[in-house]
Design an enzyme around this catalytic site. Sequence first.
Site, PDB file in Angstrom:
ATOM      1  N   ARG A  59     -21.138  49.921 -24.974  1.00  0.00           N
ATOM      2  CA  ARG A  59     -22.460  49.417 -25.397  1.00  0.00           C
ATOM      3  C   ARG A  59     -23.433  50.589 -25.554  1.00  0.00           C
ATOM      4  O   ARG A  59     -24.219  50.625 -26.506  1.00  0.00           O
ATOM      5  CB  ARG A  59     -22.994  48.437 -24.347  1.00  0.00           C
ATOM      6  CG  ARG A  59     -22.157  47.197 -24.128  1.00  0.00           C
ATOM      7  CD  ARG A  59     -22.525  46.066 -25.008  1.00  0.00           C
ATOM      8  NE  ARG A  59     -23.903  45.638 -24.822  1.00  0.00           N
ATOM      9  CZ  ARG A  59     -24.345  44.863 -23.798  1.00  0.00           C
ATOM     10  NH1 ARG A  59     -23.490  44.459 -22.865  1.00  0.00           N
ATOM     11  NH2 ARG A  59     -25.605  44.505 -23.697  1.00  0.00           N
ATOM     12  N   HIS A 112     -33.216  41.813 -17.570  1.00  0.00           N
ATOM     13  CA  HIS A 112     -31.758  41.933 -17.394  1.00  0.00           C
ATOM     14  C   HIS A 112     -31.342  43.376 -17.152  1.00  0.00           C
ATOM     15  O   HIS A 112     -30.165  43.695 -17.252  1.00  0.00           O
ATOM     16  CB  HIS A 112     -31.027  41.367 -18.611  1.00  0.00           C
ATOM     17  CG  HIS A 112     -31.129  39.876 -18.691  1.00  0.00           C
ATOM     18  ND1 HIS A 112     -30.831  39.176 -19.836  1.00  0.00           N
ATOM     19  CD2 HIS A 112     -31.514  38.943 -17.782  1.00  0.00           C
ATOM     20  CE1 HIS A 112     -31.009  37.879 -19.616  1.00  0.00           C
ATOM     21  NE2 HIS A 112     -31.437  37.715 -18.382  1.00  0.00           N
ATOM     22  N   CYS A 123     -27.049  50.856  -1.670  1.00  0.00           N
ATOM     23  CA  CYS A 123     -28.439  51.109  -1.218  1.00  0.00           C
ATOM     24  C   CYS A 123     -29.463  50.775  -2.289  1.00  0.00           C
ATOM     25  O   CYS A 123     -30.664  50.964  -2.096  1.00  0.00           O
ATOM     26  CB  CYS A 123     -28.575  52.575  -0.794  1.00  0.00           C
ATOM     27  SG  CYS A 123     -28.602  53.744  -2.159  1.00  0.00           S
ATOM     28  N   THR A 180     -33.815  35.212 -29.776  1.00  0.00           N
ATOM     29  CA  THR A 180     -32.975  34.776 -28.653  1.00  0.00           C
ATOM     30  C   THR A 180     -32.432  33.377 -28.924  1.00  0.00           C
ATOM     31  O   THR A 180     -33.114  32.519 -29.459  1.00  0.00           O
ATOM     32  CB  THR A 180     -33.738  34.831 -27.308  1.00  0.00           C
ATOM     33  OG1 THR A 180     -32.852  34.408 -26.252  1.00  0.00           O
ATOM     34  CG2 THR A 180     -34.987  33.976 -27.305  1.00  0.00           C
ATOM     35  N   GLU A 207     -32.517  31.817 -36.994  1.00  0.00           N
ATOM     36  CA  GLU A 207     -32.231  30.388 -37.192  1.00  0.00           C
ATOM     37  C   GLU A 207     -32.672  29.635 -35.955  1.00  0.00           C
ATOM     38  O   GLU A 207     -32.943  30.252 -34.916  1.00  0.00           O
ATOM     39  CB  GLU A 207     -30.729  30.189 -37.427  1.00  0.00           C
ATOM     40  CG  GLU A 207     -29.892  30.739 -36.283  1.00  0.00           C
ATOM     41  CD  GLU A 207     -28.426  30.939 -36.660  1.00  0.00           C
ATOM     42  OE1 GLU A 207     -28.092  30.904 -37.852  1.00  0.00           O
ATOM     43  OE2 GLU A 207     -27.633  31.134 -35.733  1.00  0.00           O
TER      44      GLU A 207
HETATM   45  C1  BV8 Z   1     -28.884  33.363 -12.416  1.00  0.00           C
HETATM   46  C2  BV8 Z   1     -27.263  41.563 -19.185  1.00  0.00           C
HETATM   47  C3  BV8 Z   1     -29.452  32.590 -10.260  1.00  0.00           C
HETATM   48  C4  BV8 Z   1     -26.000  42.290 -19.207  1.00  0.00           C
HETATM   49  C5  BV8 Z   1     -27.094  39.149 -19.454  1.00  0.00           C
HETATM   50  C6  BV8 Z   1     -29.908  27.284 -15.059  1.00  0.00           C
HETATM   51  C7  BV8 Z   1     -30.803  28.027 -14.278  1.00  0.00           C
HETATM   52  C8  BV8 Z   1     -30.441  29.281 -13.790  1.00  0.00           C
HETATM   53  C9  BV8 Z   1     -29.194  29.811 -14.087  1.00  0.00           C
HETATM   54  C10 BV8 Z   1     -28.303  29.101 -14.863  1.00  0.00           C
HETATM   55  C11 BV8 Z   1     -28.653  27.835 -15.341  1.00  0.00           C
HETATM   56  N1  BV8 Z   1     -27.612  27.370 -16.070  1.00  0.00           N
HETATM   57  C12 BV8 Z   1     -26.620  28.297 -16.067  1.00  0.00           C
HETATM   58  C13 BV8 Z   1     -26.982  29.333 -15.318  1.00  0.00           C
HETATM   59  C14 BV8 Z   1     -26.163  30.516 -15.049  1.00  0.00           C
HETATM   60  C15 BV8 Z   1     -26.317  31.623 -16.085  1.00  0.00           C
HETATM   61  C16 BV8 Z   1     -26.465  31.118 -17.496  1.00  0.00           C
HETATM   62  O1  BV8 Z   1     -27.556  30.982 -18.013  1.00  0.00           O
HETATM   63  N2  BV8 Z   1     -25.323  30.856 -18.133  1.00  0.00           N
HETATM   64  C17 BV8 Z   1     -25.354  30.399 -19.511  1.00  0.00           C
HETATM   65  C18 BV8 Z   1     -24.238  31.101 -20.287  1.00  0.00           C
HETATM   66  C19 BV8 Z   1     -25.201  28.894 -19.503  1.00  0.00           C
HETATM   67  N3  BV8 Z   1     -27.461  32.465 -15.770  1.00  0.00           N
HETATM   68  C20 BV8 Z   1     -27.285  33.473 -14.897  1.00  0.00           C
HETATM   69  O2  BV8 Z   1     -26.233  33.714 -14.337  1.00  0.00           O
HETATM   70  C21 BV8 Z   1     -28.515  34.319 -14.609  1.00  0.00           C
HETATM   71  N4  BV8 Z   1     -28.706  34.431 -13.208  1.00  0.00           N
HETATM   72  O3  BV8 Z   1     -28.809  32.246 -12.825  1.00  0.00           O
HETATM   73  O4  BV8 Z   1     -29.138  33.693 -11.096  1.00  0.00           O
HETATM   74  C22 BV8 Z   1     -30.917  32.482 -10.116  1.00  0.00           C
HETATM   75  C23 BV8 Z   1     -31.723  32.356 -11.240  1.00  0.00           C
HETATM   76  C24 BV8 Z   1     -33.102  32.231 -11.076  1.00  0.00           C
HETATM   77  C25 BV8 Z   1     -33.654  32.241  -9.801  1.00  0.00           C
HETATM   78  C26 BV8 Z   1     -32.828  32.379  -8.687  1.00  0.00           C
HETATM   79  C27 BV8 Z   1     -31.463  32.502  -8.839  1.00  0.00           C
HETATM   80  C28 BV8 Z   1     -28.335  35.747 -15.113  1.00  0.00           C
HETATM   81  C29 BV8 Z   1     -28.296  35.774 -16.613  1.00  0.00           C
HETATM   82  C30 BV8 Z   1     -28.336  37.233 -17.112  1.00  0.00           C
HETATM   83  C31 BV8 Z   1     -26.958  37.649 -17.530  1.00  0.00           C
HETATM   84  N5  BV8 Z   1     -27.012  38.961 -18.169  1.00  0.00           N
HETATM   85  N6  BV8 Z   1     -27.149  40.371 -19.995  1.00  0.00           N
HETATM   86  C32 BV8 Z   1     -25.599  42.693 -20.588  1.00  0.00           C
HETATM   87  O5  BV8 Z   1     -26.449  42.793 -21.502  1.00  0.00           O
HETATM   88  O6  BV8 Z   1     -24.396  42.926 -20.725  1.00  0.00           O
HETATM   89  S1  BV8 Z   1     -27.193  37.805 -20.488  1.00  0.00           S
HETATM   90  C33 BV8 Z   1     -27.009  38.171 -22.146  1.00  0.00           C
HETATM   91  O7  BV8 Z   1     -27.454  37.007 -22.837  1.00  0.00           O
HETATM   92  C34 BV8 Z   1     -27.898  39.269 -22.654  1.00  0.00           C
HETATM   93  O8  BV8 Z   1     -28.829  39.733 -21.709  1.00  0.00           O
HETATM   94  C35 BV8 Z   1     -28.661  38.582 -23.755  1.00  0.00           C
HETATM   95  O9  BV8 Z   1     -29.873  39.156 -23.996  1.00  0.00           O
HETATM   96  C36 BV8 Z   1     -28.790  37.255 -23.156  1.00  0.00           C
HETATM   97  C37 BV8 Z   1     -29.304  36.157 -24.019  1.00  0.00           C
HETATM   98  O10 BV8 Z   1     -28.699  36.280 -25.270  1.00  0.00           O
HETATM   99  P1  BV8 Z   1     -29.663  36.556 -26.521  1.00  0.00           P
HETATM  100  O11 BV8 Z   1     -30.455  37.780 -26.246  1.00  0.00           O
HETATM  101  O12 BV8 Z   1     -30.403  35.331 -26.831  1.00  0.00           O
HETATM  102  O13 BV8 Z   1     -28.602  36.935 -27.622  1.00  0.00           O
HETATM  103  P2  BV8 Z   1     -27.707  35.924 -28.470  1.00  0.00           P
HETATM  104  O14 BV8 Z   1     -26.672  36.726 -29.175  1.00  0.00           O
HETATM  105  O15 BV8 Z   1     -27.287  34.780 -27.602  1.00  0.00           O
HETATM  106  O16 BV8 Z   1     -28.737  35.329 -29.547  1.00  0.00           O
HETATM  107  C38 BV8 Z   1     -29.266  36.191 -30.534  1.00  0.00           C
HETATM  108  C39 BV8 Z   1     -30.281  35.382 -31.320  1.00  0.00           C
HETATM  109  O17 BV8 Z   1     -30.873  36.237 -32.284  1.00  0.00           O
HETATM  110  C40 BV8 Z   1     -29.659  34.216 -32.079  1.00  0.00           C
HETATM  111  O18 BV8 Z   1     -30.488  33.076 -31.959  1.00  0.00           O
HETATM  112  C41 BV8 Z   1     -29.636  34.708 -33.545  1.00  0.00           C
HETATM  113  O19 BV8 Z   1     -29.840  33.638 -34.454  1.00  0.00           O
HETATM  114  C42 BV8 Z   1     -30.824  35.638 -33.554  1.00  0.00           C
HETATM  115  N7  BV8 Z   1     -30.710  36.721 -34.530  1.00  0.00           N
HETATM  116  C43 BV8 Z   1     -29.602  37.363 -34.955  1.00  0.00           C
HETATM  117  N8  BV8 Z   1     -29.948  38.316 -35.861  1.00  0.00           N
HETATM  118  C44 BV8 Z   1     -31.287  38.263 -35.991  1.00  0.00           C
HETATM  119  C45 BV8 Z   1     -31.791  37.259 -35.144  1.00  0.00           C
HETATM  120  N9  BV8 Z   1     -33.093  36.959 -35.048  1.00  0.00           N
HETATM  121  C46 BV8 Z   1     -33.948  37.685 -35.809  1.00  0.00           C
HETATM  122  N10 BV8 Z   1     -33.551  38.668 -36.652  1.00  0.00           N
HETATM  123  C47 BV8 Z   1     -32.233  38.989 -36.772  1.00  0.00           C
HETATM  124  N11 BV8 Z   1     -31.850  39.965 -37.606  1.00  0.00           N
END
Ligand code: BV8
Length: 232
Positions: A59, A112, A123, A180, A207
């Site tokens: 990455r 993130h 640590c 996002t 979108e």
């Molecule tokens: C947690 C870092 C507990 C590493 C990442 C409900 C509540 C809380 C948690 C959960 C819940 N339900 C499920 C969960 C668990 C989980 C989760 O959400 N799972 C999902 C899959 C269902 N969440 C977690 O585990 C989180 N932690 O829950 O801890 C807690 C929480 C709160 C309080 C106390 C305890 C941790 C989540 C973080 C994980 N780490 N990344 C790395 O980068 O490798 S997540 C990863 O997804 C990236 O960070 C990324 O940024 C993030 C979101 O994705 P997007 O940025 O939106 O990217 P994506 O490709 O999906 O979308 C791109 C968009 O851009 C699209 O819409 C597209 O149409 C658009 N696009 C494309 N091209 C363009 C464009 N737009 C404009 N112009 C363009 N040219």
Amino acid sequence: MQSAKNIVILTGAGVSADSGVATFRDAGGIWAQYSIEEVATPDAFSRDPEKVHGFYNMRRAGLAGVEPNAAHFALARLERELAARGGRLTLVSQNVDDLHRRAGSENILAMHGALAEALCQFCRHVVPWTEDLSAETQCPDCGSARGMRPNVVWFGEVPHHLDAIAMALAEADMFVAIGTSGAVYPAAGLVAEARSLHIPCVELNLEPSDNARLFTDRRYGKASEVVPEWVE
Ligand code: BV8
């Protein structure tokens, strides 16, 4: 947007897409090539730290030669313009690249983490990432062997700055989500929180996202075009 003074903007991978950075869930995106369970969870790291380091080194390599695009620069300009009229822009980014900072944004909450940093899992000491860093690297602070990991928030880990984000939202008079998919929580839950505060919620995306219906205004197109137009 002209009347808003305190804006919270959430960005995702789509804001960096026009700079050539891969997104996660678009066709051929990162999660189509790699399994979250194998490279983006604490278990993955304890199971195979070299594999996880390899994923993040890939990455990081992908950021070589990458420049901020017009969307990043427009958001940095908006931050300066709001500050000049006594307002404030809080930029909450899910992205781990450094493009917002390189474009001049300052008030960034990188919820993130950051690709350019390493963290000691024992640590919590944070150091800049260096090419020679691996799972074998000793922590320069506590000396633990095999402690250094990427300073990014994995699935199942608590994102950074949640209190600061909640405080910024409580004082905001507008919430904007840019590039996002609304697939990952708690970031994806911010728009619902903003709606409960009865403030305008704008989606700027290629979108409609998973939670498009929660926004009060939506503009679709490439971020490098739609964001500067919206900021103007
Ligand atoms: C947690 C870092 C507990 C590493 C990442 C409900 C509540 C809380 C948690 C959960 C819940 N339900 C499920 C969960 C668990 C989980 C989760 O959400 N799972 C999902 C899959 C269902 N969440 C977690 O585990 C989180 N932690 O829950 O801890 C807690 C929480 C709160 C309080 C106390 C305890 C941790 C989540 C973080 C994980 N780490 N990344 C790395 O980068 O490798 S997540 C990863 O997804 C990236 O960070 C990324 O940024 C993030 C979101 O994705 P997007 O940025 O939106 O990217 P994506 O490709 O999906 O979308 C791109 C968009 O851009 C699209 O819409 C597209 O149409 C658009 N696009 C494309 N091209 C363009 C464009 N737009 C404009 N112009 C363009 N040219």
